[in-house]
Design an enzyme around this catalytic site. Structure first.
Site, PDB file in Angstrom:
ATOM      1  N   THR A  25      32.155  -2.973 -44.913  1.00  0.00           N
ATOM      2  CA  THR A  25      31.775  -4.085 -45.788  1.00  0.00           C
ATOM      3  C   THR A  25      31.391  -3.554 -47.160  1.00  0.00           C
ATOM      4  OG1 THR A  25      31.062  -5.499 -43.979  1.00  0.00           O
ATOM      5  CG2 THR A  25      30.079  -5.915 -46.128  1.00  0.00           C
ATOM      6  N   HIS A 173      37.284  -8.529 -34.682  1.00  0.00           N
ATOM      7  CA  HIS A 173      35.997  -7.835 -34.664  1.00  0.00           C
ATOM      8  C   HIS A 173      35.185  -8.321 -33.470  1.00  0.00           C
ATOM      9  CE1 HIS A 173      32.698  -5.514 -35.820  1.00  0.00           C
ATOM     10  NE2 HIS A 173      32.563  -5.840 -37.101  1.00  0.00           N
ATOM     11  N   ASN A 176      29.498  -4.861 -33.054  1.00  0.00           N
ATOM     12  CA  ASN A 176      28.390  -4.940 -34.015  1.00  0.00           C
ATOM     13  C   ASN A 176      27.561  -6.217 -33.938  1.00  0.00           C
ATOM     14  OD1 ASN A 176      29.550  -2.554 -34.764  1.00  0.00           O
ATOM     15  ND2 ASN A 176      29.708  -3.033 -36.933  1.00  0.00           N
ATOM     16  N   TYR A 178      28.544  -9.414 -33.578  1.00  0.00           N
ATOM     17  CA  TYR A 178      29.096 -10.637 -34.137  1.00  0.00           C
ATOM     18  C   TYR A 178      29.629 -11.544 -33.017  1.00  0.00           C
ATOM     19  CZ  TYR A 178      28.311  -7.973 -38.343  1.00  0.00           C
ATOM     20  OH  TYR A 178      27.709  -7.220 -39.328  1.00  0.00           O
ATOM     21  N   ASN A 233      22.131  -6.230 -34.520  1.00  0.00           N
ATOM     22  CA  ASN A 233      21.948  -7.679 -34.638  1.00  0.00           C
ATOM     23  C   ASN A 233      21.379  -8.313 -33.360  1.00  0.00           C
ATOM     24  OD1 ASN A 233      22.870  -8.139 -37.390  1.00  0.00           O
ATOM     25  ND2 ASN A 233      24.886  -7.504 -36.637  1.00  0.00           N
TER      26      ASN A 233
END
Length: 357
Positions: A25, A173, A176, A178, A233
């Site tokens: 990112t 994706h 992580n 998400y 996260n």
């Protein structure tokens, strides 16, 4: 380190080397439109066997951070087309990473202050930077069955737009913390319908997205990124080996271009996936010993040991656009500047020097 420079067949592509540029990112988009320096940034790194772009939202509600790019409008396609043309003009190959952030988002990013969506109404417990400063991730809205079906279609639509924009393929994706991993993990998915509870139910969303996108653009153009045991996260997975073993076996019949593993110390899960996955495996290995990041020597050892078919590196690519040449020369390597990772202008983006530059 000759192993790093052997060609590799991946889907419909032949990669000239096994050095993959991992998605990173950079937060340099405006209203989802990738910036005008992006074609230069990515084409500088066209010597990679494969470039995987920064996370790119497939829908408005899929955005997780400010200034990240999208792929759900004609303007997005036009901007990304400049990137793919530049990379292909430099002899490179490029996949776009499609990233729906799920609960990792904030109403300030969405029209009318909508809540982010997720498999269950469980907040991540983390904070994020917003135009109003650092704020807590809110409790997300639990997705209905109609929401789930619509989100699968968002991935499909974005994949079709990716082909229109000239990408060689897409990476889903699923890592992580998400949305896809939120469905996989029992800590974030407490549903009691066909998408929650058992491992077979929790992997269902990931499999449906992969199958639908593969049907739309061809499975040879589709990869998926996974991060077993990753706690980013607020993710909690009680049995990574059982979960990802089941997922890999369920994905195997669909003949995807690759699985891309981001490793977090669970080497036994990596070894399990290597045994179970019949196709190409890309590994973003964890650093070992006292190293802060994965070195080229460690990347070559991954290939020598048969742990993967290709190795994804991140900050080394960010700071060294000519990384293959530097590896062949034995260095030296530029050091990345963390202060320029996110947002900003050309500094720390397109101005890292090449050997002799």
């Amino acid at each position: 380190m000759d192993e790093l420079f052997e060609p590799l067949r991946l889907g419909g592509l032949t990669l000239p080397n096994r050095l993959v540029m991992a998605p990173m990112t950079r937060s340099r988009a405006s209203k989802g439109v990738i910036n005008d320096l992006a074609p230069e940034y990515y084409s500088q790194r066209a010597g990679a066997g494969l470039i995987i772009t920064e996370g790119t939202q497939p829908s408005v509600i899929g955005q997780g951070y400010i200034d990240t790019p999208g792929l759900h409008s004609p303007e997005h396609v036009q901007a990304w087309r400049k990137v793919t043309d530049a990379v292909h003009g430099g002899g490179g190959r490029i996949f776009v990473q499609l990233m729906h952030s799920g609960r990792v988002g904030h109403p300030s990013l969405y029209p009318d202050g909508a809540l982010p969506v997720a498999p269950s109404p469980i907040a991540s417990g983390e904070r994020m930077y917003t135009p109003q400063g650092m704020l807590d991730h809110p409790v997300p809205r639990e997705m209905t069955l109609d929401d789930i079906a619509a989100t699968v279609e968002d991935f499909v639509s974005a994949a079709r737009l990716a082909v229109e924009a000239g990408f060689d393929g897409v990476e889903l994706h699923g890592a992580n913390g998400y949305l896809i991993q939120q469905f996989l993990a029992d800590g974030s998915n407490t549903r009691t319908d066909g998408y929650g509870g058992s491992v077979e139910n929790r992997i269902r969303f990931a499999v449906e997205v992969a199958r639908a996108v593969g049907d739309a653009i061809g499975p040879e153009r589709v990869g998926i990124r996974l991060s077993p045991g990753n706690t980013a996260n607020g993710i909690r997975e009680s049995d990574p080996a059982g979960l990802y073993g089941a997922l890999i076996r369920a994905l195997a019949p669909y003949h995807l271009a690759y699985v891309h593993l981001m490793e977090f110390g669970h080497r036994e899960v990596t070894e399990l996936i290597r045994r179970e996955w019949p196709g190409t495996l890309i590994l973003n290995p964890h650093a070992t010993g006292t190293e802060e990041r994965v070195t080229p020597e460690a990347a070559a050892e991954v290939l020598r040991g048969g742990l993967a078919d290709a190795v994804a590196l991140a900050s080394l690519w960010l700071a060294n656009p000519d990384l293959p040449a530097r590896i062949r020369a034995g260095g030296p390597y530029n050091e990345p500047d963390p202060s320029t990772f996110y947002g900003g202008d050309h500094r720390g983006y397109t101005d890292y020097p090449t050997l002799g530059g």
